[in-house]
Enzyme design. Structure first.
Site, PDB file in Angstrom:
ATOM      1  N   ARG A   1      -7.213  -1.564   4.452  1.00  0.00           N
ATOM      2  CA  ARG A   1      -6.855  -2.545   3.418  1.00  0.00           C
ATOM      3  C   ARG A   1      -6.073  -1.851   2.317  1.00  0.00           C
ATOM      4  NH1 ARG A   1      -8.071  -7.630   5.332  1.00  0.00           N
ATOM      5  NH2 ARG A   1     -10.053  -7.501   6.413  1.00  0.00           N
ATOM      6  N   ILE A   2      -5.115  -2.578   1.761  1.00  0.00           N
ATOM      7  CA  ILE A   2      -4.384  -2.088   0.598  1.00  0.00           C
ATOM      8  C   ILE A   2      -5.209  -2.449  -0.639  1.00  0.00           C
ATOM      9  CG2 ILE A   2      -2.247  -2.325  -0.737  1.00  0.00           C
ATOM     10  CD1 ILE A   2      -1.939  -1.009   2.043  1.00  0.00           C
TER      11      ILE A   2
ATOM     12  N   ASP B   1       0.878   3.290   2.323  1.00  0.00           N
ATOM     13  CA  ASP B   1       0.978   4.706   2.709  1.00  0.00           C
ATOM     14  C   ASP B   1       2.044   5.451   1.895  1.00  0.00           C
ATOM     15  OD1 ASP B   1      -1.071   4.480   4.665  1.00  0.00           O
ATOM     16  OD2 ASP B   1       0.351   3.533   6.017  1.00  0.00           O
TER      17      ASP B   1
ATOM     18  N   ARG C   1      -7.709 -11.829  -2.723  1.00  0.00           N
ATOM     19  CA  ARG C   1      -7.621 -10.364  -2.751  1.00  0.00           C
ATOM     20  C   ARG C   1      -8.061  -9.795  -4.108  1.00  0.00           C
ATOM     21  NH1 ARG C   1      -5.166  -6.347   0.199  1.00  0.00           N
ATOM     22  NH2 ARG C   1      -4.589  -7.788   1.830  1.00  0.00           N
TER      23      ARG C   1
ATOM     24  N   GLY D   1       1.087   1.153  -2.873  1.00  0.00           N
ATOM     25  CA  GLY D   1       1.983   0.775  -1.790  1.00  0.00           C
ATOM     26  C   GLY D   1       1.331   0.994  -0.431  1.00  0.00           C
TER      27      GLY D   1
ATOM     28  N   ASP E   1      -0.894   5.517  -3.751  1.00  0.00           N
ATOM     29  CA  ASP E   1      -0.688   4.543  -4.824  1.00  0.00           C
ATOM     30  C   ASP E   1      -0.899   3.156  -4.220  1.00  0.00           C
ATOM     31  OD1 ASP E   1       1.654   3.935  -3.447  1.00  0.00           O
ATOM     32  OD2 ASP E   1       2.924   5.162  -4.770  1.00  0.00           O
TER      33      ASP E   1
ATOM     34  N   THR F   1      -5.509   9.292   4.371  1.00  0.00           N
ATOM     35  CA  THR F   1      -5.041  10.045   5.529  1.00  0.00           C
ATOM     36  C   THR F   1      -4.318   9.091   6.470  1.00  0.00           C
ATOM     37  OG1 THR F   1      -5.785  11.225   7.498  1.00  0.00           O
ATOM     38  CG2 THR F   1      -7.461   9.991   6.315  1.00  0.00           C
ATOM     39  N   HIS F   2      -3.176   9.548   6.988  1.00  0.00           N
ATOM     40  CA  HIS F   2      -2.325   8.661   7.791  1.00  0.00           C
ATOM     41  C   HIS F   2      -1.866   9.392   9.058  1.00  0.00           C
ATOM     42  CE1 HIS F   2       0.391   5.370   8.628  1.00  0.00           C
ATOM     43  NE2 HIS F   2       1.342   6.257   8.873  1.00  0.00           N
TER      44      HIS F   2
HETATM   45  C1  GRF Z   1      -7.040   7.577  11.551  1.00  0.00           C
HETATM   46  O1  GRF Z   1      -6.010   8.073  12.385  1.00  0.00           O
HETATM   47  C2  GRF Z   1      -6.501   7.084  10.239  1.00  0.00           C
HETATM   48  O2  GRF Z   1      -5.511   7.871   9.685  1.00  0.00           O
HETATM   49  C3  GRF Z   1      -5.946   5.757  10.675  1.00  0.00           C
HETATM   50  O3  GRF Z   1      -6.954   5.237  11.495  1.00  0.00           O
HETATM   51  C4  GRF Z   1      -7.642   6.300  12.117  1.00  0.00           C
HETATM   52  C5  GRF Z   1      -9.096   6.168  11.783  1.00  0.00           C
HETATM   53  O4  GRF Z   1      -9.874   6.879  12.680  1.00  0.00           O
HETATM   54  N1  GRF Z   1      -5.550   4.946   9.585  1.00  0.00           N
HETATM   55  P1  GRF Z   1     -11.439   7.068  12.467  1.00  0.00           P
HETATM   56  O5  GRF Z   1     -12.021   5.732  12.049  1.00  0.00           O
HETATM   57  O6  GRF Z   1     -11.629   8.119  11.402  1.00  0.00           O
HETATM   58  O7  GRF Z   1     -11.934   7.510  13.796  1.00  0.00           O
END
Ligand code: GRF
Length: 192
Positions: A90-91, A144, A64, A142, A140, A107-108
């Site tokens: 990946r982290i 998410d 890694r 971690g 960061d 984005t989560h």
């Molecule tokens: C998104 O919901 C993102 O937050 C998550 O995986 C999805 C990726 O979607 N980690 P895309 O590749 O942008 O269509």
């Protein structure tokens, strides 16, 4: 504001960013799009849009740390103001985030700090919450974690599947990512 976007999959969130830039609605320069594995549609669609692309294949490195170093060097060559993890599974190391002044946006598809990790949609559904959503945050090292910038709720409907829920979340997520980047770009350009 120059951004590098990291993807692992289809990159539909990335496509929303590309579309907003193309439409003149988002004042950022997508300096490059990169992936952690070959053959992603995210890289394919970026190349088709004329955006420079790269792959730093996780499996091609002995460990890694070596992969993180290669990723850092590759991304740094594009001198981004902000690095965006858009479905990048990946982290990255603290060293990677430090190299970009902590400007690592993620984005989560859940309302953090609830349901972090790779299965945020599935986990929310399994828990039985009635409201979930999406989060855009400074990441960061971690899983998410890091300061939240924007969130929006999505109500869970009866008979929802992981796929249907994720698709509805992603509609909101794309909009939230674009509007967050627009705010960051306005602040960045105002400082120049
Ligand atoms: C998104 O919901 C993102 O937050 C998550 O995986 C999805 C990726 O979607 N980690 P895309 O590749 O942008 O269509």
């Amino acid at each position: 504001m120059r951004i590098v976007v990291l993807v692992s999959g289809t990159g539909s969130n990335l496509q929303a960013v590309i579309d907003a830039v193309t439409a003149g609605a988002l004042d950022v320069e997508i300096a490059a799009v990169g992936a952690d594995r070959p053959g992603t549609f995210g890289v394919e669609r970026s190349a088709a849009a004329g955006i420079p692309t790269f792959v730093v294949d996780f499996k091609a490195y002995p460990d890694r740390a070596a992969w993180n170093a290669a990723l850092t060097e590759t991304v740094a060559a594009y001198a981004p103001d902000v690095v965006v993890s858009s479905g990048f599974m990946r982290i990255v190391s603290a060293g990677f985030i430090d190299a970009f002044g902590g400007k690592y946006l993620n984005t989560h598809p859940a309302l953090l700090p609830s349901f972090p990790g790779a299965h945020g949609v599935r986990d929310a559904l399994a828990y039985g919450v009635k409201v979930t959503g999406c989060t855009v945050h400074w990441a960061d090292a971690g899983v998410d974690t890091g300061p939240i910038i924007a969130q929006e709720a999505v109500a869970i409907e009866d008979g929802e599947t992981e796929e249907s829920l994720h698709e509805r979340i992603k509609v909101v997520e794309r909009r939230l990512l674009v509007s967050t980047l627009a705010s960051l770009a306005a602040a960045h350009n105002g400082r120049k």
